[in-house]
Design a protein around this motif. Sequence first.
Motif, PDB file in Angstrom:
ATOM      1  N   ASN A 188       0.827  -1.212   0.000  1.00  0.00           N
ATOM      2  CA  ASN A 188       0.000   0.000   0.000  1.00  0.00           C
ATOM      3  C   ASN A 188       0.857   1.256   0.000  1.00  0.00           C
ATOM      4  OD1 ASN A 188      -3.125  -0.477   0.385  1.00  0.00           O
ATOM      5  ND2 ASN A 188      -2.111  -2.081   1.557  1.00  0.00           N
ATOM      6  N   ILE A 189       1.943   1.242   0.762  1.00  0.00           N
ATOM      7  CA  ILE A 189       2.864   2.389   0.779  1.00  0.00           C
ATOM      8  C   ILE A 189       3.478   2.593  -0.597  1.00  0.00           C
ATOM      9  CG2 ILE A 189       5.035   3.260   1.729  1.00  0.00           C
ATOM     10  CD1 ILE A 189       4.350   1.834   4.332  1.00  0.00           C
ATOM     11  N   LEU A 190       3.865   1.510  -1.247  1.00  0.00           N
ATOM     12  CA  LEU A 190       4.491   1.604  -2.568  1.00  0.00           C
ATOM     13  C   LEU A 190       3.505   2.145  -3.605  1.00  0.00           C
ATOM     14  CD1 LEU A 190       6.579  -1.693  -2.672  1.00  0.00           C
ATOM     15  CD2 LEU A 190       7.450   0.638  -2.523  1.00  0.00           C
ATOM     16  N   PHE A 191       2.252   1.717  -3.535  1.00  0.00           N
ATOM     17  CA  PHE A 191       1.249   2.233  -4.473  1.00  0.00           C
ATOM     18  C   PHE A 191       1.081   3.742  -4.313  1.00  0.00           C
ATOM     19  CE2 PHE A 191      -0.600  -2.110  -5.174  1.00  0.00           C
ATOM     20  CZ  PHE A 191      -0.519  -2.074  -6.557  1.00  0.00           C
ATOM     21  N   VAL A 192       1.031   4.207  -3.067  1.00  0.00           N
ATOM     22  CA  VAL A 192       0.871   5.648  -2.819  1.00  0.00           C
ATOM     23  C   VAL A 192       2.072   6.422  -3.343  1.00  0.00           C
ATOM     24  CG1 VAL A 192       0.675   7.413  -1.036  1.00  0.00           C
ATOM     25  CG2 VAL A 192      -0.641   5.293  -0.829  1.00  0.00           C
ATOM     26  N   GLU A 224      -5.143  -9.694 -19.923  1.00  0.00           N
ATOM     27  CA  GLU A 224      -4.410 -10.310 -18.817  1.00  0.00           C
ATOM     28  C   GLU A 224      -4.178  -9.298 -17.685  1.00  0.00           C
ATOM     29  OE1 GLU A 224      -4.063 -12.882 -22.238  1.00  0.00           O
ATOM     30  OE2 GLU A 224      -3.724 -10.726 -21.989  1.00  0.00           O
ATOM     31  N   TRP A 225      -3.808  -8.070 -18.064  1.00  0.00           N
ATOM     32  CA  TRP A 225      -3.596  -7.037 -17.051  1.00  0.00           C
ATOM     33  C   TRP A 225      -4.907  -6.661 -16.364  1.00  0.00           C
ATOM     34  CZ3 TRP A 225       0.786  -5.911 -14.923  1.00  0.00           C
ATOM     35  CH2 TRP A 225       1.986  -6.089 -15.631  1.00  0.00           C
ATOM     36  N   GLU A 226      -5.982  -6.596 -17.117  1.00  0.00           N
ATOM     37  CA  GLU A 226      -7.287  -6.268 -16.534  1.00  0.00           C
ATOM     38  C   GLU A 226      -7.706  -7.336 -15.527  1.00  0.00           C
ATOM     39  OE1 GLU A 226     -10.994  -4.448 -15.783  1.00  0.00           O
ATOM     40  OE2 GLU A 226      -9.072  -3.723 -16.547  1.00  0.00           O
ATOM     41  N   ILE A 227      -7.482  -8.599 -15.857  1.00  0.00           N
ATOM     42  CA  ILE A 227      -7.841  -9.687 -14.944  1.00  0.00           C
ATOM     43  C   ILE A 227      -7.018  -9.590 -13.663  1.00  0.00           C
ATOM     44  CG2 ILE A 227      -7.711 -12.186 -14.618  1.00  0.00           C
ATOM     45  CD1 ILE A 227      -8.401 -12.473 -17.595  1.00  0.00           C
ATOM     46  N   LEU A 228      -5.707  -9.334 -13.797  1.00  0.00           N
ATOM     47  CA  LEU A 228      -4.835  -9.238 -12.627  1.00  0.00           C
ATOM     48  C   LEU A 228      -5.240  -8.078 -11.720  1.00  0.00           C
ATOM     49  CD1 LEU A 228      -2.309 -10.099 -11.060  1.00  0.00           C
ATOM     50  CD2 LEU A 228      -0.963  -8.619 -12.567  1.00  0.00           C
ATOM     51  N   ILE A 229      -5.459  -6.897 -12.311  1.00  0.00           N
ATOM     52  CA  ILE A 229      -5.795  -5.724 -11.510  1.00  0.00           C
ATOM     53  C   ILE A 229      -7.166  -5.889 -10.868  1.00  0.00           C
ATOM     54  CG2 ILE A 229      -6.254  -3.251 -11.613  1.00  0.00           C
ATOM     55  CD1 ILE A 229      -4.207  -3.040 -13.852  1.00  0.00           C
ATOM     56  N   GLU A 230      -8.112  -6.441 -11.609  1.00  0.00           N
ATOM     57  CA  GLU A 230      -9.463  -6.640 -11.069  1.00  0.00           C
ATOM     58  C   GLU A 230      -9.452  -7.673  -9.950  1.00  0.00           C
ATOM     59  OE1 GLU A 230     -13.153  -5.301 -10.798  1.00  0.00           O
ATOM     60  OE2 GLU A 230     -11.941  -4.692 -12.532  1.00  0.00           O
ATOM     61  N   ALA A 231      -8.630  -8.715 -10.093  1.00  0.00           N
ATOM     62  CA  ALA A 231      -8.575  -9.771  -9.082  1.00  0.00           C
ATOM     63  C   ALA A 231      -7.996  -9.265  -7.758  1.00  0.00           C
ATOM     64  CB  ALA A 231      -7.740 -10.939  -9.597  1.00  0.00           C
ATOM     65  N   LEU A 232      -7.153  -8.239  -7.817  1.00  0.00           N
ATOM     66  CA  LEU A 232      -6.521  -7.718  -6.601  1.00  0.00           C
ATOM     67  C   LEU A 232      -7.330  -6.606  -5.938  1.00  0.00           C
ATOM     68  CD1 LEU A 232      -2.765  -7.641  -7.663  1.00  0.00           C
ATOM     69  CD2 LEU A 232      -3.874  -9.227  -6.086  1.00  0.00           C
ATOM     70  N   LYS A 233      -8.426  -6.186  -6.551  1.00  0.00           N
ATOM     71  CA  LYS A 233      -9.242  -5.120  -5.949  1.00  0.00           C
ATOM     72  C   LYS A 233      -9.761  -5.479  -4.553  1.00  0.00           C
ATOM     73  CE  LYS A 233     -12.249  -2.641  -8.112  1.00  0.00           C
ATOM     74  NZ  LYS A 233     -13.358  -2.190  -8.991  1.00  0.00           N
ATOM     75  N   PRO A 234     -10.186  -6.723  -4.301  1.00  0.00           N
ATOM     76  CA  PRO A 234     -10.629  -7.036  -2.935  1.00  0.00           C
ATOM     77  C   PRO A 234      -9.519  -6.899  -1.898  1.00  0.00           C
ATOM     78  CG  PRO A 234     -11.438  -8.679  -4.482  1.00  0.00           C
ATOM     79  CD  PRO A 234     -10.452  -7.837  -5.226  1.00  0.00           C
ATOM     80  N   VAL A 235      -8.282  -7.054  -2.326  1.00  0.00           N
ATOM     81  CA  VAL A 235      -7.158  -6.966  -1.388  1.00  0.00           C
ATOM     82  C   VAL A 235      -6.858  -5.510  -1.039  1.00  0.00           C
ATOM     83  CG1 VAL A 235      -4.722  -7.528  -1.029  1.00  0.00           C
ATOM     84  CG2 VAL A 235      -6.193  -9.105  -2.302  1.00  0.00           C
ATOM     85  N   PHE A 236      -6.925  -4.626  -2.045  1.00  0.00           N
ATOM     86  CA  PHE A 236      -6.561  -3.217  -1.842  1.00  0.00           C
ATOM     87  C   PHE A 236      -7.791  -2.308  -1.874  1.00  0.00           C
ATOM     88  CE2 PHE A 236      -2.820  -5.252  -3.750  1.00  0.00           C
ATOM     89  CZ  PHE A 236      -1.852  -4.922  -2.806  1.00  0.00           C
ATOM     90  N   PHE A 237      -8.931  -2.821  -1.442  1.00  0.00           N
ATOM     91  CA  PHE A 237     -10.173  -2.046  -1.547  1.00  0.00           C
ATOM     92  C   PHE A 237     -10.117  -0.775  -0.706  1.00  0.00           C
ATOM     93  CE2 PHE A 237     -10.700  -4.235   2.389  1.00  0.00           C
ATOM     94  CZ  PHE A 237     -11.578  -3.486   3.145  1.00  0.00           C
ATOM     95  N   LEU A 238      -9.339  -0.748   0.387  1.00  0.00           N
ATOM     96  CA  LEU A 238      -9.269   0.415   1.253  1.00  0.00           C
ATOM     97  C   LEU A 238      -8.355   1.511   0.718  1.00  0.00           C
ATOM     98  CD1 LEU A 238      -9.157  -0.864   4.957  1.00  0.00           C
ATOM     99  CD2 LEU A 238     -10.888   0.560   3.875  1.00  0.00           C
ATOM    100  N   ASN A 239      -7.534   1.186  -0.249  1.00  0.00           N
ATOM    101  CA  ASN A 239      -6.551   2.135  -0.766  1.00  0.00           C
ATOM    102  C   ASN A 239      -7.129   2.883  -1.964  1.00  0.00           C
ATOM    103  OD1 ASN A 239      -4.309   3.528  -1.666  1.00  0.00           O
ATOM    104  ND2 ASN A 239      -2.909   1.809  -1.415  1.00  0.00           N
TER     105      ASN A 239
END
Length: 379
Positions: free
Chosen positions: A15-19, A216-231
Amino acid sequence: MIPADKLLDAYVNANILFVCAYVFWVLVRGRLGLFGLERAYGTQLRLLNSIFLTILLAPLIAMGFGLLQQTGLAQGVTLNLSDMVVSYYLNGGLQMRATEFEALVTLRNTVTLNIVSGVGWFAWLTMAVLGMGFVIGVMRLVVSVMCLRRIVRGSYAWRRFGRVHLRLSDQSLVPFSTRGFYNYYVVIPSHMLAEAHELKVSLAHEFQHIRQGDLEWEILIEALKPVFFLNPVYHAWKRQVENLRELNCDSEVLSRGRIDMREYCDTLLSVCQKTLSRDRDFVIAVPKVTLVSADRPTLRQGGKSFLEARILSLTNLRDAKQSRLAVVALVLPFVAAVALLSLAIQTPPDWSQDRLMLSTVVNLERLDEINRLSAFGRN
């Protein structure tokens, strides 16, 4: 089995790296025109995707650096930000009590251990929010995939080119593409069979998405949304990738010279108009990439709607082509910076000499405080 504190630590680091990476991107994006990269959408998309992958691989990068230190290849190299701050304090760079400084430096570790151990109301609240958000995100993703599956299965087989299946749909108003484990699916609204120019533009657009690996990128990013939903930065990052993906796809299709620009723009406008009466299933169905992102009509970019920005960008195709050297020159420094930052924010793996010295100073300070209180009590 990976310890829970390590997982939570890696999650916080991501999360820090994304910010930080998004802040870097916003700062650099406004300066791309100085290097002729303002309309190099493909280069910018590769940059964001490369940084995204670097962030996901941050634990492996840290592990690899740790192995280099153990083997002596990186012995004595200090990249950890916490260790640097401790060294700076011991050299007199900060004026504060050692106990207060130690509490500040170890605050993250203390909070992480409390959350993992379930100590205090804050730990339970954090676990409840993360758990509920993840469950809701996963449920939303499952429902979205089921809606997408229903749309694809409700369409009719038309043609097939290798792994790419072309299908016709009576309920979908927007051309889109998606994929399964092996095959790709391009779904075209049935009414487009009577509109030759719209059909040609839609097929060219969706085929380009497949060539670029956008699905492929859309699937990866969409699949990780539940993990980073607060960010919120993660959602902004996803929006940036989607925008650049469409801008790059537009420029690549028209640069081939097989489709007229006016014809292409007319198709975008026509499809966008028809999607005003779209059905709810299509809106929530993911992961997919569409001809127009009409499910976000309020999206603004530089004071313009995104559809307007797409059309205006098509008039500057001469600036969109970039050499591989330009790609490398932009991507490598960014990726290197994110990789170094991922090492800098890692929790120190063991007690360094500086940390042992800090612990000694803290113990001496506490001993001095005990002696002072004892002397005060005797008086």
